[in-house]
Scaffold this active site. Structure first.
Site, short mmCIF file in Angstrom:
data_model
loop_
_atom_site.label_atom_id
_atom_site.label_comp_id
_atom_site.label_asym_id
_atom_site.label_seq_id
_atom_site.Cartn_x
_atom_site.Cartn_y
_atom_site.Cartn_z
N ARG A 1 -4.94 -5.05 -12.84
CA ARG A 1 -3.65 -5.59 -12.44
C ARG A 1 -2.72 -5.51 -13.65
NH1 ARG A 1 -1.75 -8.98 -8.65
NH2 ARG A 1 -2.76 -7.44 -7.29
N ARG B 1 -15.26 -3.34 -4.06
CA ARG B 1 -13.98 -4.02 -4.25
C ARG B 1 -14.00 -4.87 -5.51
NH1 ARG B 1 -13.87 -7.25 1.22
NH2 ARG B 1 -15.94 -7.72 0.38
N ARG C 1 -10.27 -6.25 -12.78
CA ARG C 1 -11.10 -6.98 -11.82
C ARG C 1 -12.29 -6.10 -11.46
NH1 ARG C 1 -6.05 -7.55 -8.11
NH2 ARG C 1 -5.94 -5.44 -8.97
N ASN D 1 2.21 -4.43 -5.81
CA ASN D 1 2.25 -5.77 -5.21
C ASN D 1 3.57 -6.46 -5.55
OD1 ASN D 1 -0.75 -6.30 -4.23
ND2 ASN D 1 -0.83 -5.14 -6.14
N LYS E 1 -8.60 1.91 4.13
CA LYS E 1 -8.14 0.52 4.14
C LYS E 1 -6.92 0.35 5.04
CE LYS E 1 -5.90 1.31 -0.38
NZ LYS E 1 -5.87 0.86 -1.79
N GLU F 1 -1.79 0.50 -5.76
CA GLU F 1 -0.96 -0.43 -4.99
C GLU F 1 0.19 -0.92 -5.85
OE1 GLU F 1 -2.82 -3.67 -2.94
OE2 GLU F 1 -4.48 -2.45 -2.19
N LYS G 1 0.84 -1.20 0.00
CA LYS G 1 0.00 0.00 0.00
C LYS G 1 0.88 1.26 0.00
CE LYS G 1 -3.88 -2.41 0.78
NZ LYS G 1 -3.35 -3.77 0.94
#
Length: 313
Positions: free
Chosen positions: A209, A232, A224, A282, A159, A280, A124
């Site tokens: 993503r 979400r 997504r 990842n 979050k 984000e 994050k």
């Protein structure tokens, strides 16, 4: 080459969608030897990092998909690559793992992603290093700052910094409904730091993503898309995954970050992009290889093994 995958239990893999499985299939098809172990199999003793590691072979069956030989204690530098594919949560046990892997690196092991880089890039908070690509963002444990941020932006997302799969994410609209309770819950009454972002309406088109492999942008991403009134888009939260070509903005963000992150030791990165904004970065065990391959035909696992082979030669 000999590739050892540091992963969660193999029996838990969902082979129809698991990215680590896709990596293994591609590596085996090229004649590489496959090995697997878990964090609990590792130890440091007498100055050496070792693990009880199993050699595995793939059966080609989607369910009964592997055969494992009895584990042998091996030094991590006995392999051409250690591929870190342990899922979050990124807790202190995960931090201890990175410390052990860092010692193994000093003893000659090649670890991807590099443990120091994993530890240094909270998935994050890492976006704070690239503010030119982010939506308005606040990181704090202070309720007054959060309330002021909500008053300014009117529609916000809150979050935790250590969540995964969309857990613990809340949206608060202009009416401020339940804002106080959400702040108390997420911050544990001011004891925990959280992230707050302006709500990005383009989430209805998907939380994308965007994968970076070996300093290059994968030409397809997985959007997504939230379902059933959810805010979400995470697949773990019921989101629908739709593969699509990366947009010009996705590529701009990816090409800006890819060489920087590769230089830091991050061979595989999954950027999360909503609309035009990076949300984000990842680095622990990015996924979506199989969904992209199934929907577009682009061989993401092949691109990854190409990059891994390059790093190991």
């Amino acid at each position: 080459m000999r590739f050892a995958f540091l992963a969660d239990p193999l029996d838990h893999f969902k082979t129809y969608k698991d990215t680590t499985y896709a990596m293994m299939v591609e590596a085996a098809a090229r004649g590489h030897e496959l090995f697997a172990f878990q964090q609990k199999d590792m130890a440091f003793r007498d100055g050496k990092v070792t693990a009880d590691i199993q050699r595995i072979t793939l059966t080609g069956d989607k369910d009964d998909w592997y055969r494992a030989e009895p584990p042998l204690e091996s030094a991590l530098d006995a392999f051409d690559a250690i591929v870190v594919r342990k899922d979050p949560p990124f807790n202190m046990e995960y931090v201890y793992l990175t410390y052990l892997l860092e010692v193994a690196e000093k003893q000659g092991a090649r670890v991807f992603n590099r443990p120091e880089a994993i530890r240094s890039h909270n998935e994050k908070l890492a976006i704070a290093q690239f503010p030119q690509f982010t939506a308005p963002t606040l990181v704090t444990s202070d309720a007054a700052r959060i309330r002021a941020f909500h008053k300014e932006h009117r529609d916000i997302i809150l979050k935790p910094l250590d969540g995964m799969g969309g857990t613990g994410i809340f949206r608060v609209r202009e009416d401020g409904m339940n804002l106080g309770s959400i702040i108390e819950t997420l911050t544990a009454n001011g004891a925990h730091t959280i992230m707050v972002q302006r709500y990005i309406p383009e989430i209805v088109n998907g939380d994308k993503r965007v994968l970076l492999i070996g300093g290059q942008v994968v030409p397809y991403c997985l959007a997504r898309i939230p379902q059933g009134g959810e805010v979400r888009g995470n697949l773990a939260a019921g989101g629908l995954g739709v593969a699509q070509p990366v947009s010009a903005r996705d590529r701009e963000i990816g090409e800006a970050l890819a060489p920087v992150l590769l230089k830091r030791g991050l061979l595989l990165v999954g950027l999360d992009v909503i609309g035009d904004c990076l949300t984000e970065i990842n680095v622990t065990s990015p996924t979506c290889f199989q969904e992209i391959k199934q929907q577009t035909g682009f061989d993401v696992a092949g691109m990854f093994i190409d990059a891994l082979e390059t790093q190991c030669t």
